[in-house]
Design an enzyme around this catalytic site. Structure first.
Site, PDB file in Angstrom:
ATOM      1  N   HIS A   1      -6.002   7.001  -4.827  1.00  0.00           N
ATOM      2  CA  HIS A   1      -6.389   5.678  -4.692  1.00  0.00           C
ATOM      3  C   HIS A   1      -6.331   5.486  -3.266  1.00  0.00           C
ATOM      4  CE1 HIS A   1      -4.499   1.072  -3.725  1.00  0.00           C
ATOM      5  NE2 HIS A   1      -4.059   1.079  -4.766  1.00  0.00           N
TER       6      HIS A   1
ATOM      7  N   GLU B   1     -10.915   4.326  -5.903  1.00  0.00           N
ATOM      8  CA  GLU B   1     -10.379   4.301  -6.097  1.00  0.00           C
ATOM      9  C   GLU B   1     -10.722   5.453  -7.305  1.00  0.00           C
ATOM     10  OE1 GLU B   1      -7.417   2.231  -7.670  1.00  0.00           O
ATOM     11  OE2 GLU B   1      -7.382   0.433  -5.307  1.00  0.00           O
TER      12      GLU B   1
HETATM   13  O1  LIG Z   1       1.094  -2.599  -4.396  1.00  0.00           O
HETATM   14  P1  LIG Z   1       0.025  -1.087  -5.142  1.00  0.00           P
HETATM   15  O2  LIG Z   1       1.679  -1.080  -6.134  1.00  0.00           O
HETATM   16  O3  LIG Z   1       0.383  -0.479  -4.026  1.00  0.00           O
HETATM   17  O4  LIG Z   1      -0.958  -1.511  -6.052  1.00  0.00           O
HETATM   18  C1  LIG Z   1      -2.273  -2.119  -4.741  1.00  0.00           C
HETATM   19  C2  LIG Z   1      -3.227  -1.789  -5.903  1.00  0.00           C
HETATM   20  O5  LIG Z   1      -3.638  -0.907  -6.564  1.00  0.00           O
HETATM   21  C3  LIG Z   1      -5.106  -0.773  -6.972  1.00  0.00           C
HETATM   22  O6  LIG Z   1      -5.043   0.438  -7.479  1.00  0.00           O
HETATM   23  C4  LIG Z   1      -5.099  -2.151  -8.502  1.00  0.00           C
HETATM   24  O7  LIG Z   1      -5.836  -2.112  -9.723  1.00  0.00           O
HETATM   25  C5  LIG Z   1      -4.099  -3.025  -8.453  1.00  0.00           C
HETATM   26  O8  LIG Z   1      -3.773  -4.250  -9.219  1.00  0.00           O
HETATM   27  C6  LIG Z   1      -3.004  -2.687  -7.044  1.00  0.00           C
HETATM   28  O9  LIG Z   1      -2.610  -4.332  -5.890  1.00  0.00           O
END
Ligand SMILES: O=P(O)(O)OC[C@H]1O[C@@H](O)[C@H](O)[C@@H](O)[C@@H]1O
Length: 320
Positions: free
Chosen positions: A189, A294
């Protein structure tokens, strides 16, 4: 006897260390991090909590490439908002019921587990410049009771972070160490730091089908090579034939993201309202200074039978 574990020997890895990169282990408990610095000044910082890369500096250490929220929790109290959180064994909210991941939190447990530092080794990149490779491990035995109860399968993860002068490579090795088969998803991510979102384009996804999570999970085909971000974006591009996705800023290439054995890529920017609603996203208007590209395996599931291994990752190049 066949060695069925994927644990590299920490001792062997340390013995093979190049003489030049400096490794510092700082902090304690959940805030411990490993910092590797090349003689030319480039550096990477990896928090043991989540094996989250929280900083990657290139250009002799002068250019930070990763965005990290000013309110990111770095004490192990929650997943880090920024850097490169590791998503495993489920991407996004898990299937509501009937799947072994159904009791897990969004994005699984890897980003909120305490990993072990297994050691470092010297590495040569394709260009032959100095590099250093850091290995981190997470095994079912190292999970919290809660995570272990929610996903009671025997696995071993080795996550390798290789710092070179102009690139950072992050690769996961997943091994099924149990008797039972399991399925998983995986994603890196990465929060890229950029100067001005209005001048950014994400290129290299032309012709790829994506699910638009902002538009009720409808399916679309990318019709323009250049994705401009002018509002909330949350798209899952799947089965991408091209190897490289590029982030261009002000008409100039800024990052290349090269996938290895990972077919999918999420493009995400929370924009104004969502950024404000996240307690750990700060400052509020920093959605202007980040974009997530990501890479992962998130369409469907990767299946591993007893003893089988999956490996996949990315190489990101900073082009400043
Ligand atoms: O708030 P988190 O759990 O770190 O996620 C952040 C984002 O991560 C992304 O990978 C998702 O596609 C989104 O939908 C999500 O909002």
């Amino acid at each position: 006897m066949v060695d069925r574990t994927n644990r590299p020997s920490a001792l062997k890895a340390t013995d093979a260390a190049g003489p030049e990169a400096q490794i510092d282990i700082v902090g304690s408990g959940a805030s411990s991090k490993v910092i590797a610095t090349l003689p030319s000044g480039e550096s990477v910082e990896v928090l043991l909590f989540g094996a989250t890369v929280t900083s990657w500096k290139s250009n002799g250490g002068k250019t930070e490439n990763l965005w990290l929220s000013e309110k990111a929790a770095l004490d192990g109290s929650k997943a880090v908002r920024g850097g490169v959180p590791v998503v495993f064994p489920v991407f996004g909210p898990p299937p509501k019921s009937g799947h072994p991941t159904s009791s897990l939190p969004q994005h699984g447990f890897a980003r909120t587990s305490r990993w072990e530092f297994l050691g470092k080794s010297a590495a040569e990149d394709a260009l032959g410049s100095d590099s250093v490779k850091l290995d981190f491990g997470l095994y079912s035995s190292g999970l919290t009771d809660e995570a272990r109860k929610a996903w009671p399968l025997d696995f071993g993860l080795v996550y390798s972070v290789t710092l070179s002068k102009d690139s950072l490579q992050t690769v996961i090795n997943v091994r099924n160490e149990g008797e039972q088969s399991f399925e998983f998803q995986f994603l890196l991510h990465t929060y890229f730091k950029i100067q001005d979102i209005s001048k950014v384009a994400v290129n290299g996804l032309l012709g790829v089908t994506y699910v638009d999570k902002v538009l009720n999970a409808t399916e679309h085909k990318q019709s323009d090579n250049s994705i401009k971000i002018t509002g909330e974006v949350d798209r899952v591009y799947a089965s991408i034939p091209q190897d490289t996705t590029s982030i261009v800023e002000d008409g100039k290439p800024r990052f290349d993201v090269v996938r290895d054995n990972l077919q999918d890529t999420v493009v995400w920017n929370p924009w104004i309202e969502k950024a404000k609603s996240m307690g750990d996203f700060s400052p509020d208007d920093d959605y202007k200074h980040m974009v997530c590209v990501e890479v992962g395996a998130v369409q469907g599931w990767q299946k591993l039978d007893k003893g089988e291994v999956f490996e996949g990752g990315q190489t990101i190049r900073s082009l400043l």
